[in-house]
Design an enzyme around this catalytic site. Structure first.
Site, mmCIF file in Angstrom:
data_model
loop_
_atom_site.group_PDB
_atom_site.id
_atom_site.type_symbol
_atom_site.label_atom_id
_atom_site.label_comp_id
_atom_site.label_asym_id
_atom_site.label_seq_id
_atom_site.Cartn_x
_atom_site.Cartn_y
_atom_site.Cartn_z
ATOM 1 N N ASN A 11 0.869 -1.173 0.000
ATOM 2 C CA ASN A 11 0.000 0.000 0.000
ATOM 3 C C ASN A 11 0.907 1.224 0.000
ATOM 4 O OD1 ASN A 11 -1.754 2.076 0.507
ATOM 5 N ND2 ASN A 11 -2.420 1.344 2.521
ATOM 6 N N TRP A 12 0.967 1.875 -1.142
ATOM 7 C CA TRP A 12 1.899 3.009 -1.276
ATOM 8 C C TRP A 12 1.308 4.305 -0.712
ATOM 9 C CZ3 TRP A 12 4.426 2.229 -6.819
ATOM 10 C CH2 TRP A 12 5.195 1.049 -6.789
ATOM 11 N N LYS A 13 0.076 4.239 -0.245
ATOM 12 C CA LYS A 13 -0.558 5.415 0.375
ATOM 13 C C LYS A 13 -0.346 6.650 -0.515
ATOM 14 C CE LYS A 13 -0.179 3.080 4.762
ATOM 15 N NZ LYS A 13 -0.050 3.138 6.208
ATOM 16 N N HIS A 97 -9.461 0.944 4.706
ATOM 17 C CA HIS A 97 -8.170 1.090 5.378
ATOM 18 C C HIS A 97 -8.321 1.988 6.609
ATOM 19 C CE1 HIS A 97 -4.056 2.370 6.180
ATOM 20 N NE2 HIS A 97 -3.732 1.197 5.673
ATOM 21 N N GLU A 99 -6.717 4.426 7.646
ATOM 22 C CA GLU A 99 -6.608 5.869 7.398
ATOM 23 C C GLU A 99 -7.883 6.414 6.764
ATOM 24 O OE1 GLU A 99 -2.868 5.349 5.452
ATOM 25 O OE2 GLU A 99 -2.100 4.726 7.408
ATOM 26 N N GLU A 169 -5.223 -5.074 10.426
ATOM 27 C CA GLU A 169 -4.201 -4.050 10.653
ATOM 28 C C GLU A 169 -4.516 -3.304 11.944
ATOM 29 O OE1 GLU A 169 -2.265 -2.869 6.626
ATOM 30 O OE2 GLU A 169 -4.008 -1.600 6.932
ATOM 31 N N GLY A 175 2.527 2.237 10.705
ATOM 32 C CA GLY A 175 3.454 3.354 10.555
ATOM 33 C C GLY A 175 4.170 3.741 11.840
ATOM 34 N N SER A 215 3.560 -2.172 10.316
ATOM 35 C CA SER A 215 5.008 -2.214 10.542
ATOM 36 C C SER A 215 5.650 -3.542 10.155
ATOM 37 C CB SER A 215 5.336 -1.844 11.995
ATOM 38 O OG SER A 215 4.914 -0.516 12.257
ATOM 39 N N GLY A 236 2.967 -1.119 4.260
ATOM 40 C CA GLY A 236 2.999 0.299 3.910
ATOM 41 C C GLY A 236 4.425 0.736 3.625
ATOM 42 N N GLY A 237 5.053 1.350 4.634
ATOM 43 C CA GLY A 237 6.379 1.951 4.471
ATOM 44 C C GLY A 237 7.399 1.064 3.767
#
Ligand code: 13P
Length: 257
Positions: A11-13, A97, A99, A169, A175, A215, A236-237
């Site tokens: 997920n590149w957000k 998600h 967010e 999640e 994150g 994470s 993510g990251g």
């Protein structure tokens, strides 16, 4: 032994311009060229979808959107439809998600409309659930996750549910660098599997993949994904860098069962 195929999503957000996304996708394609037993999905921002699709076409990397709206078209400024995502080359879409839920206020009943629309249009929803830290501390994890699942997956037919992917999640792990321990994750994954069984029957529930997200990094991916009921990761990251994302994909391949 179960027959579930591991699935790892990136997920590149809201990261990467189209040109940056193309070069990451290109680098990733080379690194995972020999991976066969893991489904690989990248979910770049909307403007990146078409050029990234061009780059990964014919490879073992699939494309996903990060959100969708449930109407086909119309005066809905800023939204995208399932058909637009399909036509841009997506096979998947992240729905609900954390967010979207906690920054943009999406509610379970709206997420349900999105899940059903994605399925109706032939997109596989990566349906996200997870508790916030205060909810975990108050012992409400299962209650929250169950509510998210029962409302979010309401009126999803058995045949449609075959195409579902669930991502657990925990919000406090996203994150933050603080992943759920493998035991904590496995416990909630077993619970998610149980609720899937209640919703769709045990036979079907064991075929639905449940990803862990929060994470995930090359250093903890093996341990997390080797747990029962953890069928991959939503990253993510660490998915923004082709090398670390490829390392996580290779972990999934090593623990594939
Ligand atoms: P991080 O891997 O950056 O914690 O993000 C997880 C996530 O939100 C994936 O959807």
């Amino acid at each position: 032994m179960s027959k579930r195929r591991m699935i790892v999503g990136g997920n590149w957000k809201m990261f990467k311009t189209p040109s940056e996304a193309i070069s990451t996708a290109k680098a990733l394609k080379v690194k995972v060229i020999n991976v066969q037993d893991v489904e690989i999905v990248i979910c770049p921002p909307f403007p990146d979808l078409v050029p990234v699709h061009e780059m990964i076409k014919g490879s073992n990397i699939k494309l996903g959107g990060q959100n969708l709206y449930w109407e086909d078209q119309g005066a809905f400024t800023g939204e995208v439809s399932a058909r637009m995502l399909k036509d841009a080359g997506c096979d998947y879409v992240i729905v609900g998600h954390s967010e979207r839920r906690h920054v943009f206020g999406e509610q379970n009943h709206e997420i349900n409309k999105k899940v059903r629309k994605a399925l109706a249009e032939g997109l596989t929803p990566i349906f996200c659930v997870g508790e916030k830290i205060d909810e975990r501390k108050s012992g409400l994890t299962e209650k929250i996750v169950e509510e998210q699942m029962r409302t979010g997956l309401a009126e999803v037919s058995l045949s449609a549910a075959e195409d579902l992917v669930v991502a657990y999640e925990p919000v406090w792990a996203i994150g933050t660098g603080e992943n759920a321990t493998p035991d904590q994750a496995a416990e909630v994954h077993a619970f998610v599997r149980r609720i899937l069984g209640e919703l769709f029957g045990e036979e079907l529930s064991i075929t639905i993949r449940i990803q862990y997200g929060g994470s995930v990094k090359p250093a903890n991916a093996d341990q997390l994904m080797s747990q029962n009921n953890i069928d991959g990761a939503l990253v993510g990251g660490a998915s923004l860098d082709a090398e670390s994302f490829a390392a996580i994909i290779k972990s999934a391949e090593n623990v594939a069962r």
